[in-house]
Design a protein around this motif. Structure first.
Motif, short mmCIF file in Angstrom:
data_model
loop_
_atom_site.label_atom_id
_atom_site.label_comp_id
_atom_site.label_asym_id
_atom_site.label_seq_id
_atom_site.Cartn_x
_atom_site.Cartn_y
_atom_site.Cartn_z
N TYR A 2 1.36 6.54 2.50
CA TYR A 2 1.13 5.62 3.63
C TYR A 2 1.60 4.24 3.19
O TYR A 2 0.98 3.62 2.33
N LEU A 3 2.68 3.76 3.79
CA LEU A 3 3.29 2.50 3.37
C LEU A 3 2.87 1.36 4.29
O LEU A 3 3.01 1.45 5.51
N LEU A 4 2.34 0.29 3.68
CA LEU A 4 2.09 -0.96 4.38
C LEU A 4 2.58 -2.10 3.49
O LEU A 4 2.32 -2.10 2.29
N GLN A 5 3.27 -3.06 4.09
CA GLN A 5 3.76 -4.20 3.34
C GLN A 5 3.66 -5.46 4.20
O GLN A 5 3.48 -5.41 5.41
N GLN A 6 3.74 -6.60 3.52
CA GLN A 6 3.79 -7.92 4.14
C GLN A 6 2.61 -8.15 5.10
O GLN A 6 1.46 -7.86 4.77
N ILE A 57 7.64 12.67 -4.69
CA ILE A 57 6.39 11.88 -4.72
C ILE A 57 5.48 12.30 -3.57
O ILE A 57 4.27 12.46 -3.74
N VAL A 58 6.07 12.46 -2.39
CA VAL A 58 5.29 12.89 -1.22
C VAL A 58 4.62 14.23 -1.49
O VAL A 58 3.42 14.42 -1.24
N THR A 59 5.38 15.18 -2.04
CA THR A 59 4.83 16.51 -2.34
C THR A 59 3.73 16.42 -3.38
O THR A 59 2.66 17.04 -3.22
N ALA A 60 3.96 15.64 -4.44
CA ALA A 60 2.96 15.53 -5.51
C ALA A 60 1.68 14.88 -5.00
O ALA A 60 0.57 15.29 -5.36
N MET A 61 1.81 13.84 -4.17
CA MET A 61 0.63 13.21 -3.59
C MET A 61 -0.17 14.20 -2.75
O MET A 61 -1.39 14.32 -2.88
N ARG A 62 0.52 14.91 -1.87
CA ARG A 62 -0.17 15.84 -0.98
C ARG A 62 -0.81 16.99 -1.74
O ARG A 62 -1.88 17.48 -1.35
N ASP A 63 -0.16 17.42 -2.81
CA ASP A 63 -0.75 18.48 -3.63
C ASP A 63 -2.08 18.04 -4.24
O ASP A 63 -2.94 18.87 -4.53
N GLN A 64 -2.23 16.73 -4.44
CA GLN A 64 -3.46 16.20 -5.01
C GLN A 64 -4.44 15.70 -3.95
O GLN A 64 -5.48 15.12 -4.28
N GLY A 65 -4.12 15.93 -2.69
CA GLY A 65 -5.03 15.54 -1.62
C GLY A 65 -4.84 14.13 -1.12
O GLY A 65 -5.64 13.65 -0.32
N GLU A 118 11.03 2.89 -1.09
CA GLU A 118 11.85 4.06 -1.41
C GLU A 118 11.04 5.10 -2.19
O GLU A 118 11.13 6.30 -1.94
N LEU A 119 10.22 4.61 -3.11
CA LEU A 119 9.37 5.49 -3.91
C LEU A 119 8.40 6.26 -3.02
O LEU A 119 8.20 7.47 -3.17
N ALA A 120 7.75 5.57 -2.07
CA ALA A 120 6.75 6.21 -1.22
C ALA A 120 7.36 7.29 -0.33
O ALA A 120 6.64 8.20 0.12
N ALA A 121 8.67 7.21 -0.09
CA ALA A 121 9.34 8.19 0.77
C ALA A 121 10.03 9.29 -0.03
O ALA A 121 10.54 10.25 0.57
N ALA A 122 10.06 9.19 -1.36
CA ALA A 122 10.75 10.18 -2.18
C ALA A 122 10.08 11.55 -2.02
O ALA A 122 8.87 11.67 -2.17
N PRO A 123 10.85 12.59 -1.70
CA PRO A 123 10.25 13.91 -1.44
C PRO A 123 9.36 14.42 -2.56
O PRO A 123 8.30 14.99 -2.30
N MET A 180 0.87 -1.16 0.00
CA MET A 180 0.00 0.00 0.00
C MET A 180 0.91 1.22 0.00
O MET A 180 1.89 1.27 0.74
N LEU A 181 0.58 2.21 -0.83
CA LEU A 181 1.47 3.36 -0.99
C LEU A 181 0.85 4.67 -0.53
O LEU A 181 1.57 5.63 -0.26
N GLY A 182 -0.48 4.73 -0.47
CA GLY A 182 -1.09 5.99 -0.07
C GLY A 182 -2.54 5.81 0.30
O GLY A 182 -3.17 4.80 0.00
N ARG A 183 -3.06 6.81 1.00
CA ARG A 183 -4.46 6.83 1.40
C ARG A 183 -5.08 8.14 0.94
O ARG A 183 -4.39 9.16 0.81
N VAL A 184 -6.38 8.11 0.74
CA VAL A 184 -7.10 9.28 0.25
C VAL A 184 -8.39 9.42 1.04
O VAL A 184 -9.15 8.46 1.18
N GLN A 185 -8.63 10.60 1.53
CA GLN A 185 -9.91 10.86 2.18
C GLN A 185 -11.01 10.94 1.12
O GLN A 185 -10.78 11.39 -0.01
N ASN A 186 -12.20 10.49 1.46
CA ASN A 186 -13.39 10.83 0.70
C ASN A 186 -14.03 12.05 1.36
O ASN A 186 -13.74 12.36 2.52
N VAL A 187 -14.90 12.71 0.63
CA VAL A 187 -15.52 13.92 1.15
C VAL A 187 -16.98 13.96 0.74
O VAL A 187 -17.32 13.62 -0.40
#
Length: 338
Positions: free
Chosen positions: A308-312, A296-304, A289-294, A135-142
């Motif tokens: 959020y990393l979950l594995q195994q 990527i983090v900035t681009a995700m947050r800019d889009q709302g 590594e991708l999920a922590a890349a600055p 899992m790489l990210g989470r998104v709120q619904n509204v």
């Protein structure tokens, strides 16, 4: 006593051509064995297909196109985005489930994977056929209403719905989607009756909301953000336990008087089941590594969205719990689809 290859070629040692063929054959077998032992260490040796089970332009597609280039750079092979929309994401998931478990077919995963088994009589896949990788990210619904609506709070919506049961309607991006079930969860907790009007995608439902054809809807926050900022729609509440950083003045559904309402859309990478360990040993660290890349983090947050990393095991536990929750809701609401 060991006899060298040169000794074998001396007169009286046998046919040189035969011996030469034996030696070359043995060398080739050794090479093949070495390559077999290396196995997954050579992955990836060619481009990787990333199936997106939705049309271009939606949230999951945008996230795939954001993550793909960075993952390609990390793995050293192109990531080919392959949109396979249909049946609420089930067609693309089915294609991924049937693909070879060799690391060259991946799936952009999202809530339909855990929702669909709860509501569909039959599916082109079983959840056990799909391997959760990251899992790489989470998104709120509204929850949204038209800006011209007299309703400004969730409490006002509930009051209006109770006053005339069934008169109000809500739009969604289709039967069985997370946005559909979000509203069904609100209806169940609040004890209200609001009529469902499904559309072919969130864009159609948003168009209907803007036109005043439906009274209310849930949408993924990244998709709705531009309309909220433009003032054409009004956000009543977000769906997670915490407020959104991009809408800090908008309450959560719990704060708005809907106890226990905690829903977060999510996205990540899955694959056909039984992916080789050698592939996972490369893929999971690359995704972390991708999920922590600055950038990527900035681009995700800019889009709302929120990284959020979950594995195994934690990811498997989440899948199991999420599927159980939607199964319970679908059963209580009587939601069954062919």
């Amino acid at each position: 006593m060991t006899i060298s290859y040169e000794e074998k070629l001396k007169p009286g040692r046998g046919d040189k051509d035969v011996l030469r063929r034996e030696f070359i054959g043995a060398s080739l077998l050794a090479c093949v064995a070495a390559r077999a032992r290396a196995g997954g260490q050579e992955w990836p040796a060619r481009p990787i297909r990333l199936i997106v089970p939705f049309p271009p332009g939606g949230l999951i597609d945008r996230m795939a196109r954001l993550l793909g280039p960075k993952l390609a750079q990390s793995l050293g092979q192109p990531i080919i985005i392959d949109n396979r929309p249909g049946a609420g994401g089930n067609l693309g998931a089915g294609e991924a489930a049937r693909a070879a478990a060799d690391g060259y077919t991946l799936l952009m995963a999202s809530p339909p994977l855990t929702i669909s088994p709860a509501i569909y009589k039959s599916l082109p896949y079983q959840l056990a056929q799909i391997e959760p990788v990251s899992m790489l990210g989470r998104v709120q619904n509204v929850m949204l209403v038209n800006a011209r609506s007299p309703i400004h709070t969730v409490a006002e919506l509930s009051q209006a719905a109770r006053a005339e049961p069934g008169r109000m309607n809500y739009g969604s991006n289709g039967n069985g989607t997370s946005l559909h079930l979000c509203m069904e969860l609100y209806k169940r907790i609040s004890g209200v009756q609001i009529t469902h009007v499904p559309y072919r995608g969130a864009a159609g439902a948003m168009t209907a909301l803007l036109a005043g054809e439906v009274d209310v809807m849930f949408d993924n926050l990244p998709s709705a953000l531009s309309h909220i900022r433009a003032g054409t729609i009004r956000a009543l509440a977000v769906t997670a336990r915490e407020r959104s950083a991009v809408l800090p003045d908008v309450p959560t559904m719990i704060e708005a008087g809907v106890p226990g309402f905690d829903v977060t859309a999510w996205f990540g990478i899955a694959a056909p089941a039984h992916l080789p360990a050698a592939v996972l040993e490369k893929l999971r660290p690359a995704l972390a590594e991708l999920a922590a890349a600055p950038e990527i983090v900035t681009a995700m947050r800019d889009q709302g969205a929120e990284p959020y990393l979950l594995q195994q095991d934690p990811l498997r536990e989440f899948w199991t719990a999420d599927a159980a929750r939607w199964r319970e809701l679908a059963s209580a609401a009587g939601i069954v689809l062919d």
